[in-house]
Motif scaffolding. Structure first.
Motif, PDB file in Angstrom:
ATOM      1  N   VAL A  43      23.483   9.875 -18.089  1.00 39.28           N
ATOM      2  CA  VAL A  43      22.392  10.064 -19.051  1.00 39.28           C
ATOM      3  C   VAL A  43      22.750  11.213 -19.982  1.00 39.28           C
ATOM      4  N   ALA A  44      22.018  11.332 -21.059  1.00 40.49           N
ATOM      5  CA  ALA A  44      22.214  12.443 -21.983  1.00 40.49           C
ATOM      6  C   ALA A  44      21.637  13.717 -21.362  1.00 40.49           C
ATOM      7  N   VAL A  45      22.196  14.854 -21.732  1.00 42.79           N
ATOM      8  CA  VAL A  45      21.724  16.127 -21.178  1.00 42.79           C
ATOM      9  C   VAL A  45      20.252  16.357 -21.528  1.00 42.79           C
ATOM     10  N   GLY A  46      19.834  15.882 -22.692  1.00 46.69           N
ATOM     11  CA  GLY A  46      18.417  15.999 -23.081  1.00 46.69           C
ATOM     12  C   GLY A  46      17.491  15.268 -22.106  1.00 46.69           C
ATOM     13  N   THR A  47      17.975  14.165 -21.546  1.00 46.62           N
ATOM     14  CA  THR A  47      17.193  13.425 -20.561  1.00 46.62           C
ATOM     15  C   THR A  47      16.996  14.265 -19.302  1.00 46.62           C
ATOM     16  N   VAL A  48      18.047  14.963 -18.907  1.00 48.67           N
ATOM     17  CA  VAL A  48      17.921  15.848 -17.741  1.00 48.67           C
ATOM     18  C   VAL A  48      16.871  16.907 -18.032  1.00 48.67           C
ATOM     19  N   PHE A  49      16.970  17.564 -19.197  1.00 52.95           N
ATOM     20  CA  PHE A  49      16.023  18.635 -19.536  1.00 52.95           C
ATOM     21  C   PHE A  49      14.600  18.126 -19.732  1.00 52.95           C
ATOM     22  N   ARG A  50      14.449  16.897 -20.159  1.00 50.81           N
ATOM     23  CA  ARG A  50      13.104  16.326 -20.308  1.00 50.81           C
ATOM     24  C   ARG A  50      12.424  16.211 -18.947  1.00 50.81           C
ATOM     25  N   HIS A  51      13.195  15.834 -17.942  1.00 52.82           N
ATOM     26  CA  HIS A  51      12.649  15.709 -16.585  1.00 52.82           C
ATOM     27  C   HIS A  51      12.581  17.056 -15.871  1.00 52.82           C
ATOM     28  N   PHE A  52      13.601  17.884 -16.096  1.00 47.92           N
ATOM     29  CA  PHE A  52      13.742  19.147 -15.365  1.00 47.92           C
ATOM     30  C   PHE A  52      14.140  20.239 -16.356  1.00 47.92           C
ATOM     31  N   PRO A  53      13.167  20.962 -16.911  1.00 52.20           N
ATOM     32  CA  PRO A  53      13.452  21.958 -17.948  1.00 52.20           C
ATOM     33  C   PRO A  53      14.417  23.073 -17.518  1.00 52.20           C
ATOM     34  N   THR A  54      14.450  23.393 -16.225  1.00 52.61           N
ATOM     35  CA  THR A  54      15.348  24.451 -15.756  1.00 52.61           C
ATOM     36  C   THR A  54      16.126  23.957 -14.538  1.00 52.61           C
ATOM     37  N   LYS A  55      17.202  24.669 -14.236  1.00 53.89           N
ATOM     38  CA  LYS A  55      17.985  24.339 -13.042  1.00 53.89           C
ATOM     39  C   LYS A  55      17.121  24.503 -11.789  1.00 53.89           C
ATOM     40  N   ASP A  57      13.938  23.994 -11.573  1.00 56.90           N
ATOM     41  CA  ASP A  57      13.064  22.813 -11.490  1.00 56.90           C
ATOM     42  C   ASP A  57      13.813  21.638 -10.870  1.00 56.90           C
ATOM     43  N   LEU A  58      15.065  21.488 -11.259  1.00 57.29           N
ATOM     44  CA  LEU A  58      15.891  20.405 -10.726  1.00 57.29           C
ATOM     45  C   LEU A  58      16.128  20.605  -9.228  1.00 57.29           C
ATOM     46  N   LEU A  59      16.466  21.826  -8.833  1.00 56.73           N
ATOM     47  CA  LEU A  59      16.695  22.105  -7.417  1.00 56.73           C
ATOM     48  C   LEU A  59      15.428  21.885  -6.594  1.00 56.73           C
ATOM     49  N   ALA A  60      14.297  22.344  -7.105  1.00 57.22           N
ATOM     50  CA  ALA A  60      13.026  22.155  -6.396  1.00 57.22           C
ATOM     51  C   ALA A  60      12.696  20.665  -6.277  1.00 57.22           C
ATOM     52  N   ALA A  61      12.996  19.898  -7.317  1.00 57.31           N
ATOM     53  CA  ALA A  61      12.736  18.451  -7.275  1.00 57.31           C
ATOM     54  C   ALA A  61      13.624  17.770  -6.236  1.00 57.31           C
ATOM     55  N   ILE A  62      14.856  18.253  -6.082  1.00 59.79           N
ATOM     56  CA  ILE A  62      15.745  17.700  -5.052  1.00 59.79           C
ATOM     57  C   ILE A  62      15.115  17.892  -3.675  1.00 59.79           C
ATOM     58  N   MET A  63      14.589  19.092  -3.427  1.00 62.68           N
ATOM     59  CA  MET A  63      13.971  19.367  -2.131  1.00 62.68           C
ATOM     60  C   MET A  63      12.715  18.520  -1.924  1.00 62.68           C
ATOM     61  N   LYS A  64      11.902  18.371  -2.965  1.00 60.22           N
ATOM     62  CA  LYS A  64      10.694  17.547  -2.840  1.00 60.22           C
ATOM     63  C   LYS A  64      11.065  16.090  -2.600  1.00 60.22           C
ATOM     64  N   ASP A  65      12.085  15.625  -3.291  1.00 60.74           N
ATOM     65  CA  ASP A  65      12.546  14.249  -3.103  1.00 60.74           C
ATOM     66  C   ASP A  65      13.033  14.034  -1.672  1.00 60.74           C
ATOM     67  N   LEU A  66      13.759  15.006  -1.136  1.00 60.50           N
ATOM     68  CA  LEU A  66      14.223  14.911   0.249  1.00 60.50           C
ATOM     69  C   LEU A  66      13.037  14.855   1.200  1.00 60.50           C
ATOM     70  N   GLN A  67      12.053  15.717   0.984  1.00 58.87           N
ATOM     71  CA  GLN A  67      10.851  15.723   1.833  1.00 58.87           C
ATOM     72  C   GLN A  67      10.157  14.361   1.775  1.00 58.87           C
ATOM     73  N   ASP A  68      10.015  13.812   0.584  1.00 53.33           N
ATOM     74  CA  ASP A  68       9.361  12.505   0.425  1.00 53.33           C
ATOM     75  C   ASP A  68      10.149  11.403   1.131  1.00 53.33           C
ATOM     76  N   ARG A  69      11.479  11.439   0.981  1.00 57.32           N
ATOM     77  CA  ARG A  69      12.307  10.423   1.633  1.00 57.32           C
ATOM     78  C   ARG A  69      12.223  10.519   3.151  1.00 57.32           C
ATOM     79  N   LEU A  70      12.196  11.749   3.670  1.00 60.44           N
ATOM     80  CA  LEU A  70      12.085  11.923   5.119  1.00 60.44           C
ATOM     81  C   LEU A  70      10.728  11.424   5.622  1.00 60.44           C
ATOM     82  N   ALA A  71       9.668  11.714   4.887  1.00 57.85           N
ATOM     83  CA  ALA A  71       8.342  11.237   5.292  1.00 57.85           C
ATOM     84  C   ALA A  71       8.296   9.709   5.288  1.00 57.85           C
ATOM     85  N   THR A  72       8.884   9.105   4.265  1.00 58.94           N
ATOM     86  CA  THR A  72       8.940   7.642   4.195  1.00 58.94           C
ATOM     87  C   THR A  72       9.769   7.082   5.340  1.00 58.94           C
TER      88      THR A  72
END
Length: 183
Positions: A43-55, A57-72
C-alpha cells in the motif's frame, strides 16, 4: 459517537498493514520504518498514516489485534468442545506472546504500558469457559481455579517476553506448567 465502519477495501488494507508491520518490526526492530511497512503491505505510505497516524498507534493496534484474535481463538476452541482446549489455548497464548516480543519492547521503550497482566486478564471469560469444560471432562484437576490459570499464563507470557526464552525452553516450560494443572 462511534466511527463509521470501514469500507471492505479499507478493512483489507488495515489487515495487510497490521500483518506487514508485525513482520517488519520483528525483522528490523526499532529501526523499522513506516515506509517499509507500506512496501511490505503493498500500500502507499499515506494509507498507513491514514489508518495509523503514528508508529505508536500502529504498535498499539498490533497488540489490540492480537488480543482480538486470541479472544476469537478461545471462543472457537470453546465452541468445538474439545476437553483439552484450555491446554491448547494456554500454549498458543505463550507462543503469541513470544512472537509479539519486539512490538512489546518497542511500545514499552516508547513509554506505553503494554500491560501483559491486563492483556491476559482480558481473556478471563474465555479462559473460564475453557477451564470449566476441562474440569468437567477431567482434563485438569477439579481444584484448579481461574485466577491460578491467569497467574500461570501471565507468568509464562512475562517469561517469554522479558527473558526471550528460546522455543525449546518455552515448550518445556509450558509443558511443566500444564502438567501441574492435570489430574
Amino acid at each position: 459517537m462511534s466511527e463509521p465502519p470501514l469500507r471492505a477495501d479499507a478493512r483489507r488494507n488495515r489487515t495487510r498493514i497490521l500483518a506487514a508491520a508485525v513482520e517488519v518490526f520483528d525483522r528490523h526492530g526499532t529501526s523499522a520504518s513506516t515506509e517499509e511497512v507500506a512496501r511490505c503491505a503493498g500500500v502507499a505510505v499515506g494509507t498507513v498514516f491514514r489508518h495509523f497516524p503514528t508508529k505508536a498507534d500502529l504498535l498499539a493496534a498490533i497488540m489490540k489485534d492480537l488480543q482480538d484474535r486470541l479472544a476469537t481463538r478461545a471462543e472457537t476452541l470453546a465452541a468445538e468442545g474439545d476437553p483439552t482446549a484450555l491446554l491448547t489455548f494456554f500454549a498458543e497464548v505463550v507462543e503469541h506472546a513470544a512472537g509479539a516480543r519486539t512490538v512489546v519492547h518497542l511500545l514499552t521503550a516508547g513509554g506505553m504500558d503494554v500491560g501483559v497482566d491486563r492483556q491476559v486478564a482480558g481473556l478471563g471469560k474465555a479462559l473460564d469457559t475453557l477451564l470449566v469444560r476441562a474440569r468437567d471432562a477431567g482434563t485438569v484437576r477439579a481444584d484448579v481455579e481461574l485466577d491460578e490459570v491467569i497467574a500461570l499464563l501471565t507468568a509464562a507470557c512475562h517469561g517469554a517476553l522479558a527473558a526471550g526464552w528460546a522455543p525449546d525452553l518455552r515448550h518445556r516450560t509450558v509443558a511443566r506448567l500444564l502438567d501441574g494443572l492435570r489430574p
